[in-house]
Design a protein around this motif. Structure first.
Motif, mmCIF file in Angstrom:
data_model
loop_
_atom_site.group_PDB
_atom_site.id
_atom_site.type_symbol
_atom_site.label_atom_id
_atom_site.label_comp_id
_atom_site.label_asym_id
_atom_site.label_seq_id
_atom_site.Cartn_x
_atom_site.Cartn_y
_atom_site.Cartn_z
ATOM 1 N N ARG A 53 0.833 -1.202 0.000
ATOM 2 C CA ARG A 53 0.000 0.000 0.000
ATOM 3 C C ARG A 53 0.867 1.251 0.000
ATOM 4 N NH1 ARG A 53 0.585 2.577 4.622
ATOM 5 N NH2 ARG A 53 1.124 1.427 6.523
ATOM 6 N N PRO A 54 0.373 2.382 -0.530
ATOM 7 C CA PRO A 54 1.107 3.641 -0.412
ATOM 8 C C PRO A 54 1.403 3.961 1.050
ATOM 9 C CG PRO A 54 -0.669 3.868 -1.999
ATOM 10 C CD PRO A 54 -0.853 2.522 -1.329
ATOM 11 N N GLY A 55 2.638 4.308 1.324
ATOM 12 C CA GLY A 55 3.090 4.541 2.693
ATOM 13 C C GLY A 55 3.719 3.327 3.325
ATOM 14 N N GLY A 56 3.501 2.141 2.733
ATOM 15 C CA GLY A 56 4.109 0.923 3.259
ATOM 16 C C GLY A 56 5.589 0.849 2.950
ATOM 17 N N LEU A 77 14.703 0.216 -9.428
ATOM 18 C CA LEU A 77 13.620 0.578 -8.516
ATOM 19 C C LEU A 77 12.441 1.160 -9.290
ATOM 20 C CD1 LEU A 77 15.451 2.220 -5.474
ATOM 21 C CD2 LEU A 77 14.423 -0.049 -5.612
ATOM 22 N N PRO A 78 11.226 0.907 -8.848
ATOM 23 C CA PRO A 78 10.054 1.502 -9.500
ATOM 24 C C PRO A 78 9.961 2.989 -9.183
ATOM 25 C CG PRO A 78 9.388 0.298 -7.538
ATOM 26 C CD PRO A 78 10.857 0.026 -7.713
ATOM 27 N N VAL A 79 9.240 3.713 -10.018
ATOM 28 C CA VAL A 79 9.122 5.160 -9.815
ATOM 29 C C VAL A 79 8.405 5.485 -8.519
ATOM 30 C CG1 VAL A 79 9.199 5.669 -12.275
ATOM 31 C CG2 VAL A 79 6.985 5.293 -11.169
ATOM 32 N N GLU A 80 7.678 4.511 -7.965
ATOM 33 C CA GLU A 80 6.957 4.756 -6.704
ATOM 34 C C GLU A 80 7.872 4.761 -5.484
ATOM 35 O OE1 GLU A 80 4.240 2.764 -9.665
ATOM 36 O OE2 GLU A 80 6.229 2.326 -8.864
ATOM 37 N N ALA A 81 9.141 4.427 -5.650
ATOM 38 C CA ALA A 81 10.058 4.353 -4.503
ATOM 39 C C ALA A 81 10.329 5.744 -3.942
ATOM 40 C CB ALA A 81 11.359 3.688 -4.914
ATOM 41 N N ARG A 82 10.166 5.889 -2.639
ATOM 42 C CA ARG A 82 10.416 7.160 -1.942
ATOM 43 C C ARG A 82 11.317 6.890 -0.739
ATOM 44 N NH1 ARG A 82 7.652 7.993 -5.878
ATOM 45 N NH2 ARG A 82 5.744 9.269 -6.036
ATOM 46 N N ASP A 83 12.020 7.918 -0.293
ATOM 47 C CA ASP A 83 12.863 7.835 0.909
ATOM 48 C C ASP A 83 13.788 6.617 0.831
ATOM 49 O OD1 ASP A 83 11.403 10.026 1.824
ATOM 50 O OD2 ASP A 83 9.991 8.772 2.923
ATOM 51 N N VAL A 84 14.464 6.470 -0.296
ATOM 52 C CA VAL A 84 15.303 5.299 -0.538
ATOM 53 C C VAL A 84 16.565 5.369 0.306
ATOM 54 C CG1 VAL A 84 16.580 4.007 -2.298
ATOM 55 C CG2 VAL A 84 14.401 5.107 -2.883
ATOM 56 N N SER A 85 16.937 4.232 0.899
ATOM 57 C CA SER A 85 18.192 4.159 1.653
ATOM 58 C C SER A 85 18.871 2.829 1.363
ATOM 59 C CB SER A 85 17.942 4.291 3.162
ATOM 60 O OG SER A 85 17.194 3.193 3.647
ATOM 61 N N GLU A 106 21.312 -3.786 2.230
ATOM 62 C CA GLU A 106 19.898 -3.705 2.576
ATOM 63 C C GLU A 106 19.345 -2.447 1.927
ATOM 64 O OE1 GLU A 106 20.511 -5.776 6.993
ATOM 65 O OE2 GLU A 106 19.787 -3.697 6.833
ATOM 66 N N LEU A 107 18.429 -2.618 1.011
ATOM 67 C CA LEU A 107 17.832 -1.529 0.241
ATOM 68 C C LEU A 107 16.394 -1.357 0.723
ATOM 69 C CD1 LEU A 107 17.730 0.474 -2.164
ATOM 70 C CD2 LEU A 107 17.282 -1.499 -3.642
ATOM 71 N N ALA A 108 16.070 -0.174 1.205
ATOM 72 C CA ALA A 108 14.747 0.068 1.783
ATOM 73 C C ALA A 108 14.118 1.295 1.142
ATOM 74 C CB ALA A 108 14.847 0.257 3.297
ATOM 75 N N PHE A 109 12.789 1.254 0.995
ATOM 76 C CA PHE A 109 12.086 2.437 0.525
ATOM 77 C C PHE A 109 10.641 2.417 0.987
ATOM 78 C CE2 PHE A 109 11.719 -0.566 -3.058
ATOM 79 C CZ PHE A 109 10.378 -0.494 -3.415
ATOM 80 N N ARG A 110 10.051 3.585 0.979
ATOM 81 C CA ARG A 110 8.625 3.757 1.237
ATOM 82 C C ARG A 110 7.913 3.813 -0.107
ATOM 83 N NH1 ARG A 110 5.683 8.307 1.097
ATOM 84 N NH2 ARG A 110 7.564 9.601 1.082
ATOM 85 N N VAL A 111 6.750 3.202 -0.194
ATOM 86 C CA VAL A 111 5.996 3.181 -1.441
ATOM 87 C C VAL A 111 5.169 4.457 -1.568
ATOM 88 C CG1 VAL A 111 4.219 1.981 -2.784
ATOM 89 C CG2 VAL A 111 5.910 0.670 -1.476
ATOM 90 N N GLY A 112 5.374 5.157 -2.670
ATOM 91 C CA GLY A 112 4.576 6.334 -2.977
ATOM 92 C C GLY A 112 3.536 6.020 -4.037
ATOM 93 N N THR A 113 2.978 7.071 -4.635
ATOM 94 C CA THR A 113 1.967 6.919 -5.676
ATOM 95 C C THR A 113 2.449 7.580 -6.956
ATOM 96 O OG1 THR A 113 0.205 6.937 -4.022
ATOM 97 C CG2 THR A 113 -0.437 7.335 -6.302
ATOM 98 N N GLY A 114 2.634 6.812 -8.003
ATOM 99 C CA GLY A 114 3.053 7.370 -9.285
ATOM 100 C C GLY A 114 4.433 8.003 -9.236
ATOM 101 N N GLU A 115 4.707 8.852 -10.217
ATOM 102 C CA GLU A 115 5.990 9.537 -10.293
ATOM 103 C C GLU A 115 6.033 10.703 -9.304
ATOM 104 O OE1 GLU A 115 6.916 10.768 -14.230
ATOM 105 O OE2 GLU A 115 6.454 8.825 -15.141
ATOM 106 N N PRO A 116 7.235 11.054 -8.831
ATOM 107 C CA PRO A 116 7.353 12.257 -8.002
ATOM 108 C C PRO A 116 6.923 13.492 -8.812
ATOM 109 C CG PRO A 116 9.361 10.946 -7.921
ATOM 110 C CD PRO A 116 8.526 10.374 -9.015
ATOM 111 N N VAL A 117 6.411 14.481 -8.135
ATOM 112 C CA VAL A 117 5.952 15.700 -8.809
ATOM 113 C C VAL A 117 6.655 16.908 -8.200
ATOM 114 C CG1 VAL A 117 3.713 14.748 -9.430
ATOM 115 C CG2 VAL A 117 3.982 15.922 -7.243
ATOM 116 N N ALA A 118 6.769 17.950 -8.994
ATOM 117 C CA ALA A 118 7.330 19.219 -8.535
ATOM 118 C C ALA A 118 6.752 20.323 -9.407
ATOM 119 C CB ALA A 118 8.860 19.205 -8.632
ATOM 120 N N ASN A 119 6.700 21.501 -8.893
ATOM 121 C CA ASN A 119 6.228 22.665 -9.649
ATOM 122 C C ASN A 119 7.393 23.223 -10.458
ATOM 123 O OD1 ASN A 119 5.059 24.916 -10.691
ATOM 124 N ND2 ASN A 119 4.755 25.974 -8.732
#
Length: 318
Positions: free
Chosen positions: A218-221, A259-267, A278-291
């Motif tokens: 799930r997102p956030g997992g 890594l999939p584009v949903e990977a966030r906070d990768v360490s 040990e590769l860890a990440f939080r699951v996000g939603t879709g691609e990262p966005v920025a203005n």
């Protein structure tokens, strides 16, 4: 729980369609039995039959353990991995003992440090692939309670039988299956956390396996994967030469590029002699966005958006 547990939990690993449970006529015995389920319910423990998709894909269940191997004829690398772990099952635990002894490491402490990165709570739903003989599985199970769920998978039926014995009697419901980690039999967002340690370097399709890990979480997992790797700054050492000569998989890469584009906070961190990552990440939603239309103040100014093919503006980005 009822036999519908299987229909509710699993989907077809081929096309993610719903499955229909079709029990075998009783009594039924199969020479292909891979072990016994440790789901704490006599109905599930007794279930043997087939799970059938609308397209006609059929997956056998023996004593509560489905075989979701997909594709039916495994890719060459995955087939080799299955054959290796089937043949190595008898000595597998001894070899793991020797590995931790070689590095003078406390196995329980090392494994628990990796599991810590999942940020588990007792009521979580967790998937572990590549469970092997269950040495990580039993540690994960201790952190979960009756309201949680631990799904465990391995590609080797022979080795996986050891994991089922290790997990017998644990407090958390456990749902085991045989399968290929590149094709997971679960709907999207099924789990709070995903864990895999070892043999990623042997996968036929590492990008797909990591995408599947993110899909079912799930997102956030949290996702944690680990395997052998001599990092680049140690490649010229005697230790590196000895390890890679004995096992070329130590020359494998950390799969950051996969890594999939949903990977966030990768360490990434290296443990166990500095040669296992040990590769860890939080699951996000879709691609990262920025203005990218936001004004950028500096020597040149402007915004970060540029037409395709046009040179990007230069300026301070600190």
């Amino acid at each position: 729980m009822s036999v519908n547990f299987f229909e509710d939990l699993y989907v077809c690993p081929h096309d993610l369609s719903a499955l229909e449970a079709q029990p075998f006529p009783a009594p039924h015995a199969s020479p292909h039995a891979s072990g016994r389920t440790v789901i704490p319910d006599s109905t599930e423990r007794a279930f043997s039959g087939r799970l059938v998709s609308p397209a006609g894909d059929v997956f056998e269940v023996i004593d509560g353990v489905p075989d979701f191997t997909w594709p039916p004829k495994l890719a060459e690398a995955d087939g080799r991995a299955r054959e290796h772990y089937d043949s190595a099952a008898e000595t597998y635990d001894r070899d793991i003992d020797d590995l931790f002894a070689m590095f003078g490491a406390d196995e329980a402490a090392s494994r628990n440090a990796a599991i810590d990165q999942l940020h588990l709570r007792a009521d979580m739903r967790v998937l572990e692939t590549g469970a092997g003989s269950g040495r990580d599985s039993e540690l994960i199970a201790r952190r979960l309670g009756p309201d949680g769920l631990l799904c465990v998978q391995d590609i080797s039926k022979t080795l996986f039988t050891k994991a089922l014995r290790r997990l017998d009697g644990c407090a958390v419901p456990v749902a085991p299956h045989i399968g290929n980690a590149c094709y997971l039999p679960f709907p999207d967002n099924s789990f709070d956390a995903y864990f895999h340690a070892g043999a990623i370097n042997c996968f036929s399709d590492i990008p797909r396996a990591l995408s599947e890990a993110a899909r079912v979480t799930r997102p956030g997992g949290r996702v944690v994967v680990a395997d052998e790797n001599v990092p680049v700054w140690l490649r010229q050492t005697a230790l590196a030469r000895n390890l890679i000569n004995a096992n070329p998989l130590f020359a494998g890469d950390v799969p950051l590029a996969h890594l999939p584009v949903e990977a966030r906070d990768v360490s990434v961190r290296w443990t166990l002699g500095g040669v296992f990552y040990e590769l860890a990440f939080r699951v996000g939603t879709g691609e990262p966005v920025a203005n990218v239309d936001a004004a950028v103040h500096g020597g040149i100014g402007g915004a970060d958006r540029a037409p395709f093919g046009a040179p990007l503006k230069q300026g301070p980005h600190r």
